[in-house]
Design a protein around this motif. Structure first.
Motif, short mmCIF file in Angstrom:
data_model
loop_
_atom_site.label_atom_id
_atom_site.label_comp_id
_atom_site.label_asym_id
_atom_site.label_seq_id
_atom_site.Cartn_x
_atom_site.Cartn_y
_atom_site.Cartn_z
N ASN A 104 0.83 -1.21 0.00
CA ASN A 104 0.00 0.00 0.00
C ASN A 104 0.86 1.25 0.00
OD1 ASN A 104 -2.41 -1.39 -0.07
ND2 ASN A 104 -2.72 -1.31 2.14
N ALA A 105 1.94 1.22 0.80
CA ALA A 105 2.85 2.36 0.84
C ALA A 105 3.51 2.58 -0.53
CB ALA A 105 3.91 2.14 1.92
N VAL A 106 3.86 1.50 -1.21
CA VAL A 106 4.45 1.58 -2.55
C VAL A 106 3.47 2.29 -3.50
CG1 VAL A 106 5.10 0.18 -4.57
CG2 VAL A 106 6.04 -0.35 -2.31
N MET A 140 -3.17 3.99 -13.13
CA MET A 140 -3.24 2.82 -12.25
C MET A 140 -4.59 2.12 -12.42
SD MET A 140 -1.39 4.54 -8.93
CE MET A 140 -1.53 3.15 -7.78
N ASP A 141 -5.66 2.89 -12.52
CA ASP A 141 -6.98 2.31 -12.76
C ASP A 141 -7.03 1.59 -14.10
OD1 ASP A 141 -7.88 3.33 -10.32
OD2 ASP A 141 -8.87 5.06 -11.25
N ALA A 142 -6.48 2.23 -15.13
CA ALA A 142 -6.50 1.64 -16.47
C ALA A 142 -5.73 0.32 -16.50
CB ALA A 142 -5.93 2.62 -17.50
N TRP A 143 -4.66 0.22 -15.73
CA TRP A 143 -3.85 -1.00 -15.71
C TRP A 143 -4.56 -2.13 -14.96
CZ3 TRP A 143 -1.29 -4.32 -12.32
CH2 TRP A 143 -0.33 -5.16 -12.90
N GLY A 144 -5.35 -1.75 -13.95
CA GLY A 144 -6.07 -2.77 -13.20
C GLY A 144 -5.77 -2.85 -11.72
N TYR A 145 -5.08 -1.84 -11.17
CA TYR A 145 -4.92 -1.81 -9.72
C TYR A 145 -6.32 -1.78 -9.12
CZ TYR A 145 -0.07 -0.03 -10.26
OH TYR A 145 1.25 0.15 -10.56
N THR A 146 -6.50 -2.43 -7.98
CA THR A 146 -7.83 -2.44 -7.35
C THR A 146 -7.75 -1.89 -5.93
OG1 THR A 146 -7.52 -4.72 -6.59
CG2 THR A 146 -8.63 -4.41 -8.71
N PHE A 147 -8.75 -1.11 -5.59
CA PHE A 147 -8.84 -0.51 -4.26
C PHE A 147 -10.28 -0.60 -3.77
CE2 PHE A 147 -5.28 1.52 -6.42
CZ PHE A 147 -4.27 1.43 -5.47
N ASP A 173 -3.29 5.04 6.29
CA ASP A 173 -2.36 4.06 6.82
C ASP A 173 -1.09 4.00 5.97
OD1 ASP A 173 -3.92 2.96 4.74
OD2 ASP A 173 -3.65 0.92 5.47
N ALA A 174 -1.23 4.06 4.66
CA ALA A 174 -0.07 4.04 3.76
C ALA A 174 0.77 5.31 3.94
CB ALA A 174 -0.52 3.90 2.31
N ARG A 175 0.11 6.43 4.03
CA ARG A 175 0.82 7.71 4.24
C ARG A 175 1.59 7.68 5.55
NH1 ARG A 175 0.05 12.96 6.40
NH2 ARG A 175 0.69 14.61 4.97
N ASN A 176 0.93 7.20 6.61
CA ASN A 176 1.58 7.13 7.92
C ASN A 176 2.76 6.16 7.91
OD1 ASN A 176 -0.12 9.04 9.04
ND2 ASN A 176 -1.55 7.52 9.83
N TRP A 177 2.63 5.06 7.17
CA TRP A 177 3.72 4.10 7.04
C TRP A 177 4.94 4.80 6.42
CZ3 TRP A 177 7.13 1.92 3.71
CH2 TRP A 177 7.64 0.65 3.99
N LEU A 178 4.70 5.56 5.37
CA LEU A 178 5.79 6.27 4.69
C LEU A 178 6.44 7.32 5.59
CD1 LEU A 178 4.01 6.55 1.25
CD2 LEU A 178 6.14 5.28 1.67
N ILE A 179 5.63 8.03 6.35
CA ILE A 179 6.17 9.02 7.29
C ILE A 179 6.96 8.33 8.39
CG2 ILE A 179 5.53 10.73 9.04
CD1 ILE A 179 3.16 11.50 7.15
N ARG A 180 6.41 7.26 8.95
CA ARG A 180 7.07 6.52 10.03
C ARG A 180 8.45 5.99 9.60
NH1 ARG A 180 3.05 3.66 10.99
NH2 ARG A 180 3.58 1.74 9.90
N HIS A 181 8.57 5.61 8.32
CA HIS A 181 9.84 5.08 7.82
C HIS A 181 10.73 6.16 7.20
CE1 HIS A 181 9.11 0.89 8.74
NE2 HIS A 181 7.87 1.06 8.33
#
Length: 159
Positions: free
Chosen positions: A90-92, A115-122, A137-145
């Motif tokens: 998710n962070a990626v 990303m939508d056109a390629w087929g990423y799903t959320f 959560d992904a944003r916080n992961w990136l900040i934490r690291h």
């Protein structure tokens, strides 16, 4: 989808250089070394991202974000499969959207559309909806690291 041949490749290389990554272009129709998905998708071997001119930009940024987000131990033996857990993936995805905002004439909205056109799903149905409303959560992961600053901008550091 926006392809490598349609962007300012110098700006892309400067962005990747900031993380110690090198973009290595391969000849048309040549197999892309280190490509997890095959076909025209970017490959990752060590600190090199391999792509062709027909490789989608989102693929290059996704592989670059994997390199940035992984532990130094995994980065040291990196060959094709970046690995990582769900939180890191998710962070990626979040980071590739942020990185797109660092490139001229690209930006987060375009990256989400690709990303939508390629087929990423959320869960919320689109990358843009996820990024705006469900990715804390992904944003916080990136900040934490140490990969994003407190404002959400890239630090140009690797984990």
């Amino acid at each position: 989808m926006l392809l490598v041949n349609a962007i300012d490749r110098l700006s892309l290389q400067v962005l990747l250089d900031g993380y110690g990554l090198t973009l290595q272009l391969v000849a048309p129709d040549e197999v892309i070394p280190g490509s997890y998905w095959g076909e025209r998708e970017a490959g990752l071997l060590g600190s090199k991202i391999f792509a062709r001119l027909d490789t989608p930009l989102h693929s290059v940024l996704h592989e670059g974000a994997h390199f940035i987000c992984m532990t130094p131990e995994r980065r040291a033996g990196l060959d094709t499969d970046a690995g990582g857990d769900h939180a890191e993936e998710n962070a990626v995805c979040y980071l590739q959207i942020i990185l797109a905002g660092q490139l001229p004439n690209i930006g987060p909205q375009r990256m989400c559309a690709d990303m939508d056109a390629w087929g990423y799903t959320f869960r919320l149905g689109s990358a843009g909806q996820w990024f705006e409303h469900d990715a804390e959560d992904a944003r916080n992961w990136l900040i934490r690291h140490g990969l994003l600053d407190s404002e959400g901008g890239p630090t140009y550091a690797c984990r």
